[in-house]
Motif scaffolding. Structure first.
Motif, short mmCIF file in Angstrom:
data_model
loop_
_atom_site.label_atom_id
_atom_site.label_comp_id
_atom_site.label_asym_id
_atom_site.label_seq_id
_atom_site.Cartn_x
_atom_site.Cartn_y
_atom_site.Cartn_z
N CYS A 111 0.86 -1.19 0.00
CA CYS A 111 0.00 0.00 0.00
C CYS A 111 0.89 1.24 0.00
CB CYS A 111 -0.86 0.04 1.26
SG CYS A 111 -2.08 -1.28 1.30
N VAL A 113 0.54 3.65 2.24
CA VAL A 113 0.81 3.82 3.67
C VAL A 113 0.27 2.55 4.33
CG1 VAL A 113 0.40 6.32 3.63
CG2 VAL A 113 -1.43 4.79 4.30
N CYS A 115 -2.38 2.01 6.97
CA CYS A 115 -3.39 2.62 7.83
C CYS A 115 -3.48 1.77 9.09
CB CYS A 115 -4.74 2.65 7.13
SG CYS A 115 -4.65 3.31 5.46
N CYS A 118 -6.38 -0.76 9.49
CA CYS A 118 -6.64 -1.61 8.31
C CYS A 118 -7.34 -2.93 8.68
CB CYS A 118 -5.31 -1.93 7.62
SG CYS A 118 -5.53 -2.96 6.16
N GLY A 153 -4.15 -4.82 0.12
CA GLY A 153 -3.19 -3.96 -0.54
C GLY A 153 -3.81 -3.00 -1.55
N ARG A 184 -6.34 3.65 -2.49
CA ARG A 184 -6.11 4.82 -1.63
C ARG A 184 -4.95 5.65 -2.18
NH1 ARG A 184 -7.25 7.23 3.05
NH2 ARG A 184 -6.17 6.99 5.00
S1 SF4 Z 1 -6.85 0.35 4.68
FE1 SF4 Z 1 -6.41 0.00 2.50
S2 SF4 Z 1 -4.76 1.46 2.00
FE2 SF4 Z 1 -4.88 1.32 4.21
S3 SF4 Z 1 -3.34 -0.25 4.76
FE3 SF4 Z 1 -5.33 -1.30 4.55
S4 SF4 Z 1 -5.44 -2.04 2.44
FE4 SF4 Z 1 -3.79 -0.48 2.56
#
Ligand code: SF4
Length: 324
Positions: A111, A113, A115, A118, A153, A184
């Motif tokens: 990714c 970042v 998050c 997640c 991802g 994202r």
């Molecule tokens: S929420 Fe989405 S962008 Fe953020 S770490 Fe998880 S998979 Fe990656």
């Protein structure tokens, strides 16, 4: 590993880059108390997102999305390794099917970042040596699938060659009329989206194309995201956004209202506001259903209906998202 000019993988480098003002902010903000050792879900933040934090009106909100804290180690009942039942719905190493005639591809573990909230933070990602061949052969035997969703991802972190071969393999299957990409990157690594543009621009001639971005806070949107969304929209993509309702990030009507309006200014419609998936290590982001429903009612009085996202929860084993 990527060049540090683009990605920070050490918290200390990231904090150095943010500068001394942020050390004070973190020290004075209880829920940003830093970890004293490496988190189990590794830290990663793009330089672009660090710049968004520096320029944010509410920097603490954006920091809370990416900065590991000690709260991640709390063992809270009900917060589990696979909160949305991905493993039970797995059809191959990279294909998940939960919903009728639609399939989701876990394209990569990478990714822009990480998050902290997640839902796949504990997911056992497999690296498929030839994802295009794997997806192609699965679709050969599932000729009723009409929508394929690229997830991860983040699928836009794939190299252009890998993304293109995957989409070509999907395109060989006439039943698939809709291609959806969950990403994202428009707010995390706009530079990586740019490298796919030529290819993405031509896809609406072959599929109905939908980009579902993931933006949680209005301060995540800037000129770079505007440029990306503008180009995709101009090429014929439908642009939707999903957000996660997060305590200390966007759990107030003012922020959610600004987010919907700013998304719309950039050509994106708010689609889902997700109640938090109960992944192990994320309980400190939880907003109660009562508060979530009250927030939706409040923003309904401030926005036209088309800018009010649907408040939903994903329940493992259910055949659709569940309205809250
Ligand atoms: S929420 Fe989405 S962008 Fe953020 S770490 Fe998880 S998979 Fe990656």
């Amino acid at each position: 590993m990527e060049h540090p000019a683009f990605v920070f993988t050490q918290i200390s480098d990231f904090l150095d880059y943010l500068g001394p003002d942020f050390a004070t902010l973190i020290a004075n903000t209880p829920y940003l108390a830093n970890l004293d050792h490496a988190p189990s879900f590794p830290f990663c933040c793009s330089r672009h997102y660090a710049d968004l934090i520096k320029n944010a009106k509410e920097p603490a909100a954006l920091l809370r999305e990416v900065l590991p804290t000690k709260e991640e180690y709390a063992d809270i009942p009900g917060f589990v390794m696979d909160p949305v039942g991905d493993l039970d719905a797995g059809k191959s190493e990279c294909v998940i099917q939960k919903y009728d005639r639609r399939a989701l591809i876990v394209t990569t573990a990478t990714c822009g970042v990480r998050c902290r909230f997640c839902f796949r933070r504990n997911y056992p990602f497999q690296s498929s040596p030839n994802i295009a061949a794997e997806v192609g052969s699965w679709l050969d035997t599932h000729t009723d699938i009409w929508e394929v969703i690229l997830s991860g991802g983040d699928p836009l972190t794939l190299s252009p060659a890998k993304l293109q071969s995957l989409i070509e393999a999907i395109s060989d299957h006439g039943s698939v009329t809709t291609l959806r990409i969950h990403s994202r990157l428009p707010v995390m690594r706009p530079d990586l989206v740019q490298q796919h543009f030529e290819f993405l621009r031509d896809l609406p001639a072959r599929f109905d194309c939908v980009l579902v971005s993931h933006v949680d806070h209005p301060d995540e949107l800037d000129e770079s995201s505007m440029e990306i969304f503008g180009q995709l929209r101009y090429s014929g993509w439908t642009l939707l956004n999903q957000s996660v309702l997060l305590k200390g990030v966007n759990d107030n009507a003012d922020t959610l209202t600004k987010l919907s309006r700013k998304l719309f200014e950039q050509g994106v419609l708010p689609y889902y506001l997700h109640q938090l998936d109960h992944a192990k290590g994320v309980a400190h982001y939880e907003v109660s259903d009562e508060k979530a429903k009250a927030l939706i009612e409040e923003i309904r009085t401030k926005l036209p209906g088309y800018l009010v996202p649907r408040l939903v929860r994903e329940i493992a084993g259910e055949k659709s998202k569940t309205p809250v």
